[in-house]
Design an enzyme around this catalytic site. Structure first.
Site, PDB file in Angstrom:
ATOM      1  N   THR A  11      61.366  34.189  24.009  1.00 12.52           N
ATOM      2  CA  THR A  11      61.548  34.125  25.461  1.00 12.52           C
ATOM      3  C   THR A  11      62.770  33.311  25.865  1.00 12.52           C
ATOM      4  OG1 THR A  11      59.200  34.356  25.870  1.00 12.52           O
ATOM      5  CG2 THR A  11      60.452  33.305  27.608  1.00 12.52           C
ATOM      6  N   CYS A 273      37.138  26.619  15.156  1.00 11.40           N
ATOM      7  CA  CYS A 273      37.420  25.477  16.054  1.00 11.40           C
ATOM      8  C   CYS A 273      38.763  24.873  15.670  1.00 11.40           C
ATOM      9  CB  CYS A 273      36.362  24.387  15.894  1.00 11.40           C
ATOM     10  SG  CYS A 273      34.746  24.882  16.427  1.00 11.40           S
TER      11      CYS A 273
HETATM   12  N1  ASP Z   1      56.719  36.937  23.083  1.00  8.10           N
HETATM   13  C1  ASP Z   1      57.581  35.766  22.990  1.00  8.10           C
HETATM   14  C2  ASP Z   1      57.889  35.512  21.528  1.00  8.10           C
HETATM   15  O1  ASP Z   1      57.110  34.959  20.841  1.00  8.10           O
HETATM   16  C3  ASP Z   1      56.949  34.598  23.617  1.00  8.10           C
HETATM   17  C4  ASP Z   1      57.797  33.351  23.656  1.00  8.10           C
HETATM   18  O2  ASP Z   1      58.825  33.223  23.093  1.00  8.10           O
HETATM   19  O3  ASP Z   1      57.344  32.396  24.328  1.00  8.10           O
HETATM   20  O4  ASP Z   1      58.922  35.918  21.060  1.00  8.10           O
END
Ligand code: ASP
Length: 336
Positions: A11, A273
């Site tokens: 992201t 857990c």
């Molecule tokens: N879908 C993304 C990834 O893991 C999520 C992220 O980077 O926060 O590449």
């Protein structure tokens, strides 16, 4: 001091496509959003091992590429910061903690919940602080000498961390081991929590993926358990058990585990857990696991259990050799 910044995707570097979903973007554009980097008193080189990807698409072969690239550059850099998607960050980072044993320098993973171009993004702080943490100490004696994840003010040991939230900026936690460092007004490194090499640096890069996971759930039936434990052809099956390592004491389950063991399948008991872990003698309901000689994952994360198993199999470890390796604390991943 020279650091290597590695961009694998996630992201942090994504932009919105015309269809409205998030797609990986290019490194120069990502860095363009953080002009502050020029003010760090460090030489920053960059490496992009593959076209940026969503981390959910990464395969263990990508861990091998990443480990090989870091290994080849170990002498040239004081430390490494890896930009990675959050979804499988804990897996990649755990795997590297085993593949690059006693590395002696920081390999710090980070990413973000919002893309770097978004006004409220957590990316800039995560990236800048990860770099600052990697710069602590000297080139020959770095303060952090292990693989770790920096996210929302906390530096966590990689093989103790897991993604706990898909929404919160504090996406990761390490329930069974305290943070290595905390970033407030000052950077506070908890020195007594840091891993220190237990021997010379060893590069052990091979991974074998013949590992499966059977998650217990009310209603689990014999056919499904058989297909995972016996018919899938796995060398190691992680039994993702309830609470402190409990499983139903059903005779058909014991029979499946015994048949698997006769065929050479190794079974590992790992708790669903995230906090606490397996203490096998606690309940009568864990008798099945005990009688079948199932290995205990102790207080390891499921990510560490899976990557450690793949890494041990990659070295050709089977039977007793696998058990010995699995029970050992190799990179600070277990204390039970
Ligand atoms: N879908 C993304 C990834 O893991 C999520 C992220 O980077 O926060 O590449």
């Amino acid at each position: 001091m020279k650091l290597l910044l590695i961009y694998t995707g996630g992201t942090i570097g994504m932009v919105q496509s015309p269809e409205g979903d998030l797609q990986p973007f290019d490194f120069a554009q990502v860095l363009g959003h953080v002009p502050e980097l020029a003010r760090l008193s460090v030489t920053l080189d960059t490496w992009q091992p593959w076209a940026p990807m969503d981390s959910s698409e990464l395969h263990p072969s990508h861990w091998e590429i990443l480990a090989a690239g870091i290994h080849a550059r170990r002498e040239a850099y004081a430390g490494f910061v890896v930009l990675h998607g959050t979804d499988t960050m804990a897996y990649t980072a755990s795997a590297l903690s085993f593949m690059l044993q006693n590395f002696g320098k920081p390999i710090l993973f980070t990413g973000s919940q919002l893309p770097i171009g978004v006004m409220r993004s957590d990316a800039r702080e995560n990236l800048i602080t990860a770099l600052e943490l990697a710069m602590q100490g000297t080139k020959d004696q770095p303060l952090i000498q292990e693989v770790a994840i920096y996210f929302e003010n906390q530096l966590l040991r990689a093989n103790r961390a897991y993604k706990r939230s898909s929404q919160a900026f504090s996406a990761f936690e390490s329930p069974n081991y305290p943070p290595l460092a905390e970033a407030g007004v000052l950077l506070h490194v908890n020195q007594s929590n840091l891993w220190r090499p237990t021997g010379p640096f060893t590069y052990v890069p091979k991974i074998a993926t013949r590992v499966g996971v059977l998650r217990f759930f009310p209603g689990l039936d014999q056919a499904f358990a058989r297909s995972i434990c016996l018919e899938s052809g796995r060398d190691v099956v992680i039994l993702h058990s309830f609470g402190s390592g409990n499983a139903p004491n059903w005779p058909w389950l014991s029979a499946i585990l015994e048949e698997g063991q006769d065929r050479g399948v190794l079974f590992i008991n790992a708790s669903q857990c995230p906090m606490g872990g397996v203490s096998q003698p606690a309940y009568a309901a864990s008798r099945t696991m005990r009688l079948a000689g199932v290995l205990s994952a102790g207080d390891m994360t499921i990510e560490a259990v899976l990557t450690k198993s793949m890494w041990l199999l990659g070295q050709g470890k089977q039977g007793q050799a696998f058990r010995k390796g699995f029970e050992a604390n190799i990179a600070g991943e277990r204390s039970l």
